[in-house]
Design a protein around this motif. Structure first.
Motif, PDB file in Angstrom:
ATOM      1  N   GLY A   9       0.885  -1.538  -0.068  1.00  0.00           N
ATOM      2  CA  GLY A   9       0.020  -0.090   0.140  1.00  0.00           C
ATOM      3  C   GLY A   9       0.832   1.242  -0.058  1.00  0.00           C
ATOM      4  O   GLY A   9       2.011   1.303  -0.117  1.00  0.00           O
ATOM      5  N   THR A  10       0.209   2.265   0.231  1.00  0.00           N
ATOM      6  CA  THR A  10       0.958   3.709   0.077  1.00  0.00           C
ATOM      7  C   THR A  10       1.445   4.329   1.418  1.00  0.00           C
ATOM      8  O   THR A  10       0.882   3.794   2.601  1.00  0.00           O
ATOM      9  CB  THR A  10      -0.268   4.753  -0.276  1.00  0.00           C
ATOM     10  N   GLY A  38      -1.341   7.447   5.212  1.00  0.00           N
ATOM     11  CA  GLY A  38      -1.253   6.275   4.229  1.00  0.00           C
ATOM     12  C   GLY A  38      -1.811   5.089   4.720  1.00  0.00           C
ATOM     13  O   GLY A  38      -1.484   4.638   5.907  1.00  0.00           O
ATOM     14  N   VAL A  39      -2.803   4.556   3.926  1.00  0.00           N
ATOM     15  CA  VAL A  39      -3.751   3.463   4.549  1.00  0.00           C
ATOM     16  C   VAL A  39      -2.851   2.254   4.739  1.00  0.00           C
ATOM     17  O   VAL A  39      -2.641   1.891   5.764  1.00  0.00           O
ATOM     18  CB  VAL A  39      -5.016   2.989   3.559  1.00  0.00           C
ATOM     19  N   GLY A  40      -1.774   2.004   3.784  1.00  0.00           N
ATOM     20  CA  GLY A  40      -0.842   0.889   3.865  1.00  0.00           C
ATOM     21  C   GLY A  40      -0.047   1.013   5.011  1.00  0.00           C
ATOM     22  O   GLY A  40       0.044   0.056   5.851  1.00  0.00           O
ATOM     23  N   MET A  56       5.904  -4.407   5.206  1.00  0.00           N
ATOM     24  CA  MET A  56       5.375  -3.323   4.597  1.00  0.00           C
ATOM     25  C   MET A  56       5.884  -3.507   3.104  1.00  0.00           C
ATOM     26  O   MET A  56       7.097  -3.500   2.730  1.00  0.00           O
ATOM     27  CB  MET A  56       5.684  -2.044   4.962  1.00  0.00           C
ATOM     28  N   ALA A  57       5.384  -3.677   1.849  1.00  0.00           N
ATOM     29  CA  ALA A  57       5.872  -3.463   0.458  1.00  0.00           C
ATOM     30  C   ALA A  57       5.454  -1.874   0.088  1.00  0.00           C
ATOM     31  O   ALA A  57       4.086  -1.861  -0.144  1.00  0.00           O
ATOM     32  CB  ALA A  57       5.437  -4.340  -0.321  1.00  0.00           C
ATOM     33  N   ASP A  81      11.867  -4.411   4.800  1.00  0.00           N
ATOM     34  CA  ASP A  81      12.661  -4.889   3.624  1.00  0.00           C
ATOM     35  C   ASP A  81      12.188  -4.888   2.308  1.00  0.00           C
ATOM     36  O   ASP A  81      12.902  -4.686   1.205  1.00  0.00           O
ATOM     37  CB  ASP A  81      12.870  -6.219   3.686  1.00  0.00           C
ATOM     38  N   TYR A  82      11.011  -4.713   2.391  1.00  0.00           N
ATOM     39  CA  TYR A  82      10.276  -4.457   0.649  1.00  0.00           C
ATOM     40  C   TYR A  82       9.679  -2.880   0.750  1.00  0.00           C
ATOM     41  O   TYR A  82       8.861  -2.525  -0.114  1.00  0.00           O
ATOM     42  CB  TYR A  82       9.121  -5.383   0.474  1.00  0.00           C
ATOM     43  N   ILE A  83      10.316  -2.126   1.387  1.00  0.00           N
ATOM     44  CA  ILE A  83      10.367  -0.605   1.083  1.00  0.00           C
ATOM     45  C   ILE A  83      11.416   0.125   0.198  1.00  0.00           C
ATOM     46  O   ILE A  83      12.451  -0.265   0.620  1.00  0.00           O
ATOM     47  CB  ILE A  83       9.913   0.187   2.381  1.00  0.00           C
TER      48      ILE A  83
END
Length: 106
Positions: A9-10, A38-40, A56-57, A81-83
């Motif tokens: 998400g954002t 941001g919702v995410g 979190m991505a 790790d996925y930001i």
């Protein structure tokens, strides 16, 4: 990470200006606060705070604002790790102006 929740998400930064005197459209005294949003990102932080293994991505700006969001999520216990850091357009920045009574005026 086999039992992790992944939130895609954002990530946003909310910039809120608060007038401390009667609001004037051209010039105001007051304060400004930057709030992670941001919702995410909100969902990720909430899940981490209640002890769920969450990752979190998303993307963030490659600047101090983006780094601050990542550091905050890490402190809450979320995986980051996925930001991915992206120059300039990695996240949104929203501005709201509130009058001396807290009402949205711009």
């Amino acid at each position: 990470m086999s039992n992790s929740v992944i939130v895609i998400g954002t990530i946003l930064i909310d910039c809120k200006g608060f007038a401390s005197t009667p609001y004037l459209p051209r010039r105001n005294l007051g304060s400004v606060r930057f709030i992670h949003g941001g919702v995410g990102r909100n969902v990720t932080e909430s899940l981490a705070r209640i002890g769920i293994d969450v990752v979190m991505a998303s993307t963030v700006n490659a600047d101090s604002n983006g780094q601050a969001v990542v550091e905050h999520l890490l402190k809450c216990g979320a995986g980051t790790d996925y930001i991915v850091q992206v120059p300039e357009r990695g996240m949104g920045l929203w501005m709201a102006i509130l009058d001396e009574n807290g009402h949205l005026v711009g």
